[in-house]
Design a protein around this motif. Structure first.
Motif, short mmCIF file in Angstrom:
data_model
loop_
_atom_site.label_atom_id
_atom_site.label_comp_id
_atom_site.label_asym_id
_atom_site.label_seq_id
_atom_site.Cartn_x
_atom_site.Cartn_y
_atom_site.Cartn_z
N VAL A 114 0.84 -1.19 0.00
CA VAL A 114 0.00 0.00 0.00
C VAL A 114 0.88 1.24 0.00
O VAL A 114 2.02 1.21 0.45
N THR A 162 -5.36 0.72 -4.62
CA THR A 162 -5.70 -0.03 -3.42
C THR A 162 -5.87 -1.49 -3.78
O THR A 162 -6.65 -1.83 -4.68
N LEU A 191 -9.38 -4.44 3.47
CA LEU A 191 -9.33 -3.01 3.19
C LEU A 191 -10.70 -2.45 2.87
O LEU A 191 -11.00 -1.29 3.18
N ARG A 200 -12.46 0.59 4.73
CA ARG A 200 -13.09 1.73 4.06
C ARG A 200 -14.51 1.95 4.61
O ARG A 200 -14.95 3.09 4.77
#
Length: 958
Positions: free
Chosen positions: A173, A179, A185, A189
């Motif tokens: 990352v 991404t 992840l 988010r």
């Protein structure tokens, strides 16, 4: 044991669950002590992945550790401590065009800077521990350092991170990277999406807001920058495998402005005035830190400061020398300072920054009680810094405490060490009450509890005083997404340990029946057991080590001696800090048991050279040579000792006996069979030579008889009388150095006298811990030398280590002997090196050695105890080119000749001394005043070094 078995089954080569190693890693630079189950030092990425996998399988926590200099307690843990510094310290690549570098997590900051400098670049963040701090640790804490104003924080300099989560998922990352497709992840988010308002209003309000998770990097408008977000998460969310960091162009010219103010708060008031000039750094420092440095290093080591009690160090950089100088003038004109100085000499700038960088260690020594970390790292917006400091000073007064503030004032970040009586009575309650009050004060000024060191165990519990319940909930949700099993550094940031849990300190009152707290009585440590100062303890002495880690630098600079054995082995066990940790555990008595004779203690002390480098180089004042003598003294008192203690530890005694038959004794030591037997009997390595006795001592041999026969009117010398003190090495082994000293002194206009009887200082008894005998010997020496000192006649020492005994150890050993205490003080004041006397001799002129190249190896004890500036000045006065070496020769008295120490002794010599000798230009002269140093050179390189007196001799003796 399950995790240890898993680690070994995975093929990891460096897995250590010994008591010694677990003791070494039980603390960092904080107030906390947590003994791990096992320490593992992975050698590559695959081994790191295997460690994470083993912890997941067994449910054992994992704590990653770099240099172990964390002041917040975020590099210690109950399970696996993974030391990445030992084997994962390479700079993998530098891309000058992209201005990035890819490094392993254990890469030391200073090593990266050296590589980057070849391309005219530098890594921006530069914490004061840059000589040992690792890039992984710097990113983990979001460290900033002195020059964050110019180069930003660690989070501002992350290009990409290769990390592994506790689940085993591996991610790359960073800025500008897509991404990765990852359910984890995506869940992260989603958490951010539920708290956008909270993140935008509570986080990222000013540059040094480091406390908690920096979720502002994950905002949509910031591009969901996971790499920058992970900086400052303290190893609680992911484990770094590799890091790609941004590099900056270094300015061609540096201009440092020193500004003096009445107080530190007044200096802080001027910070907003400084910021529009775009300084690279704007640091605050007070007079007390400077005074402690001066007391430890001497006045010559401290450059001039302007008038005031508080100072700003404003560093300006640029490529045009005139523009930078003009900017410096503007800074002065805009300031409200009492006085100022412009510093443009790079060497002087380095000296000034050294004082600032050693602030943490120095600040721990400035009050009657040890000053501690804990409330170490608060930051407030720079505009309110002066008001915050005034409120903070009032808070100290209210609680009856003392602390000297300093730090990164341009960023509003304040460091301080406070003399909380944490080991006295209700001291831990006082600590907790004060920390909570300090947190409320910082929060009232819109501040952050951490400005660069992380929250760790020291501040995580305080976060609800700074953040709303919604923000705290977001932190918990993020932790659950990335580390649902709470395996990575538990107890930090989320579900934290209390700030007064796991505090280290002295828990044991007795060691083998000897009280560790009593008014006086220890053999050497009068400075911490002085009854007039209210008593003390061996435990208090070893707890001086706060873990700042100056002893584990990768490349010592500026003549640093400490710590030669660590330089040879790169093993924490062999560092000053590591030894102090084991001694602390011995005093504590819960983990390392057995008191003075604990095998862990002797394992840690085995490779200590007793060089005394730490006595001057360690900012916190550790003197491991003294502690080792204490341990050996108590371990073997009344018991059978190692063979080397009876022979090498009493060498002057045997030399005096052998002197009348020196020829026969030397002959016996050259016969193959007898030579082997002699080495075995003395505990000497068979690869070592045995020192040969002088045939006739300095006083009693041919030279002494000639000196007494020569006709010279009494009082004819123009500069008066001087006593040449013939120590045992000069008297019985290398009389040439003593003869040359006599010659130089007579040429300088002195009438040279010697004692009619020998006066041994007991050095070899001291280093082997035979302190009762050492006290008797040095007492006799002091008694014989005192009449000269009382009359004001200079006493000149020849051998540096023996001179150092009279200057320091004699005073300590005789501190409890009433009839000799004052005599020892007066003798210490009257003993000089040859150079010190020559410098105060008004009509002495150095011989002209213009064109000669001198390679100079200071004896460790001279560099660390006596001082070497006078010697350098005398050598420079000859006109010769002087190359002064640092480090240790590696022999260090009996250490390098003892069986079991040969390889380390040679390795220490290979650090600086031997390469310099091999690379010296043809015709160069090697100067080494120490008997050990000259012996090491003769043994290992076949080089005959000279004593300074032999270099200065202007005429031949008949």
């Amino acid at each position: 044991q399950d995790v240890v078995a898993e680690l070994r089954a995975a093929g990891l080569a460096d897995v250590d669950d010994s008591t010694t190693t677990r003791a070494l890693y039980s603390t960092d630079a904080s107030l906390y002590r947590v003994v791990p189950q096992v320490v593992v030092r992975p050698r590559d990425v695959d081994e790191v992945l295997a460690v994470v996998d083993a912890c997941r399988r067994t449910g054992v926590p994992l704590t990653s550790r770099g240099a172990g200099t964390s002041i917040a307690g975020n590099s210690i843990g109950t399970g696996v401590v993974m030391d990445v510094r030992r084997h994962l310290g390479r700079v993998l690549s530098v891309d000058p065009d992209a201005r990035t570098a890819t490094v392993q997590p254990g890469t030391v900051h200073a090593d990266l800077q050296k590589v980057a400098a070849r391309h005219g670049l530098r890594y921006g963040p530069d914490p004061s521990t840059h000589t040992r701090a690792t890039i992984g640790g710097i990113i983990g804490n979001n460290a900033c350092g002195n020059r964050a104003l110019g180069y930003g924080r660690a989070s501002d300099n992350v290009a990409a991170l290769d990390v592994v989560l506790a689940s085993g998922e591996r991610l790359t990352v960073g800025k500008g990277l897509a991404t990765p497709a990852s359910p984890t992840l995506e869940a992260l988010r989603g958490v951010v999406g539920t708290g956008l308002g909270t993140i935008r209003t509570e986080l990222g309000r000013f540059g040094r807001q480091v406390s908690g998770y920096s979720l502002e990097h994950l905002l949509p408008e910031r591009g969901f920058d996971v790499g920058s977000f992970l900086a400052g998460t303290e190893g609680t969310l992911a484990t770094t495998l590799e890091a790609t960091v941004d590099l900056r162009v270094a300015p061609r010219h540096i201009h440092l402005v020193l500004l003096g103010y009445p107080t530190m708060a007044d200096a802080a008031d001027d910070v907003p005035t400084m910021l529009p000039f775009g300084p690279v750094a704007c640091e605050g420092l007070g007079t007390r830190v400077i005074d402690v440095f001066r007391a430890a290093q001497g006045s010559a080591a401290v450059p001039e400061y302007p008038r005031g009690d508080g100072f700003l160090m404003v560093e300006l950089g640029g490529d045009d020398l005139g523009e930078v100088a003009a900017l410096g003038d503007q800074v002065v004109a805009a300031s409200s300072a009492l006085g100022h100085r412009h510093v443009v000499d790079p060497a002087e700038q380095t000296r000034l920054w050294r004082i600032r960088e050693e602030g943490a260690g120095l600040a721990s020594r400035m009050w009657d009680r040890p000053a501690l970390s804990g409330w170490e790292d608060a930051a407030v917006p720079p505009a309110v810094l002066g008001d915050y400091l005034r409120d903070f000073d009032a808070l100290l007064v209210e609680h009856g405490l003392h602390g000297e503030t300093y730090g990164h004032f341009g960023d509003g970040c304040v460091h301080v060490r406070i003399d909380v009586p944490i080991d006295e009575g209700q001291g831990r309650g006082v600590y907790r009450d004060f920390i909570f009050a300090a947190a409320r004060t910082a929060a009232s000024h819109g501040g952050s509890f951490s400005g660069e060191h992380g929250d760790g165990r020291a501040r995580s519990e305080l976060l609800p005083l700074m953040y709303s319940p919604d923000a705290i909930s977001l932190f918990e949700q993020v932790k659950h997404v990335l580390d649902p099993e709470d395996l990575l550094n538990p107890g930090v940031l989320v579900r934290p340990r209390a700030i007064d849990d796991d505090l280290r300190g002295q828990h044991r009152t007795w060691i083998d029946g000897m009280p560790t707290r009593r008014p006086g009585g220890l053999a050497l440590l009068h400075d911490v057991v002085d009854p007039d100062a209210g008593g003390g303890s061996f435990g208090a002495a070893v707890h001086r080590c706060t873990g700042v880690g100056k002893c584990v630098v990768t490349s010592p600079v500026g003549g640093q001696v400490m710590c030669p054995s660590y330089q040879a082995t790169q093993d924490e066990k062999d560092s000053t800090r590591g030894r102090a940790r084991v001694l602390q555990e011995m005093v504590d008595g819960r983990f390392v048991t057995g008191g003075w004779r604990a095998p862990e203690v002797h394992e840690a002390l085995d490779l200590c050279l007793s060089c005394k480098g730490c006595a001057s180089d360690c900012p916190t004042g550790i003197d491991m040579a003294t502690y080792k003598s204490e341990v050996l003294h108590h371990t073997y008192r009344g018991r059978l000792r190692p063979r080397s203690h009876y022979v090498l530890g009493r060498l002057p005694f045997w030399a005096r006996l052998a002197s009348p038959v020196a020829f026969l004794a030397n002959l016996m030591m050259t016969v193959p069979g007898l030579k082997h037997l002699a080495r075995w009997s003395a505990g000497v390595d068979q690869r070592r030579s045995l020192p040969l006795f002088a045939q006739g001592g300095l006083r009693t041999g041919a030279f002494g008889r000639w000196a007494r026969r020569r006709a010279r009117p009494v009082g004819a010398a123009r500069n008066g009388r001087v006593l040449l003190w013939a120590d045992s090495f000069t008297e019985y082994f290398t009389t040439s150095a003593g003869q040359a000293t006599v010659q130089v002194l007579e040429d300088a206009g002195y009438e040279v006298e010697t004692l009619d009887r020998s006066a041994c200082c007991g050095l070899t008894w001291i280093t082997t811990g035979q302190l009762d005998a050492a006290r008797r010997l040095v007492g006799r020496a002091v008694d014989r030398l005192h009449p000269y000192a009382a009359e004001g006649i200079p006493i000149v020492g020849v051998e540096p280590s023996c001179t150092a005994v009279l200057r320091t150890d004699a005073v300590e050993l005789l501190h409890g002997v009433a009839e000799l205490r004052q005599k020892a003080v007066e003798v210490a004041a009257g003993v000089l090196t040859l150079s010190e006397l020559l410098q105060r001799t008004p009509d002495w002129t150095a011989p002209d050695l213009t064109g000669q190249h001198l390679v100079v190896q200071p004896h460790c004890h001279q560099a660390s105890v006596v001082g070497f500036d006078a010697d350098l000045a005398v050598m420079h006065a000859t006109g010769a080119a002087v190359q002064r070496l640092g480090g240790c020769c590696g022999l260090a008295g009996n250490f390098g000749v003892e069986k079991g120490h040969y390889e380390v002794s040679v390795s220490v010599a290979e650090q600086q001394l031997l390469p310099a000798v091999r690379e010296a230009p043809e015709g160069a002269r090697i100067v080494a005043d120490g008997f050990s140093c000259r012996t090491q050179l003769r043994d290992l390189e076949g080089v005959e070094a000279v004593h300074l007196a032999e270099l200065l001799v202007a005429r031949a003796r008949p």
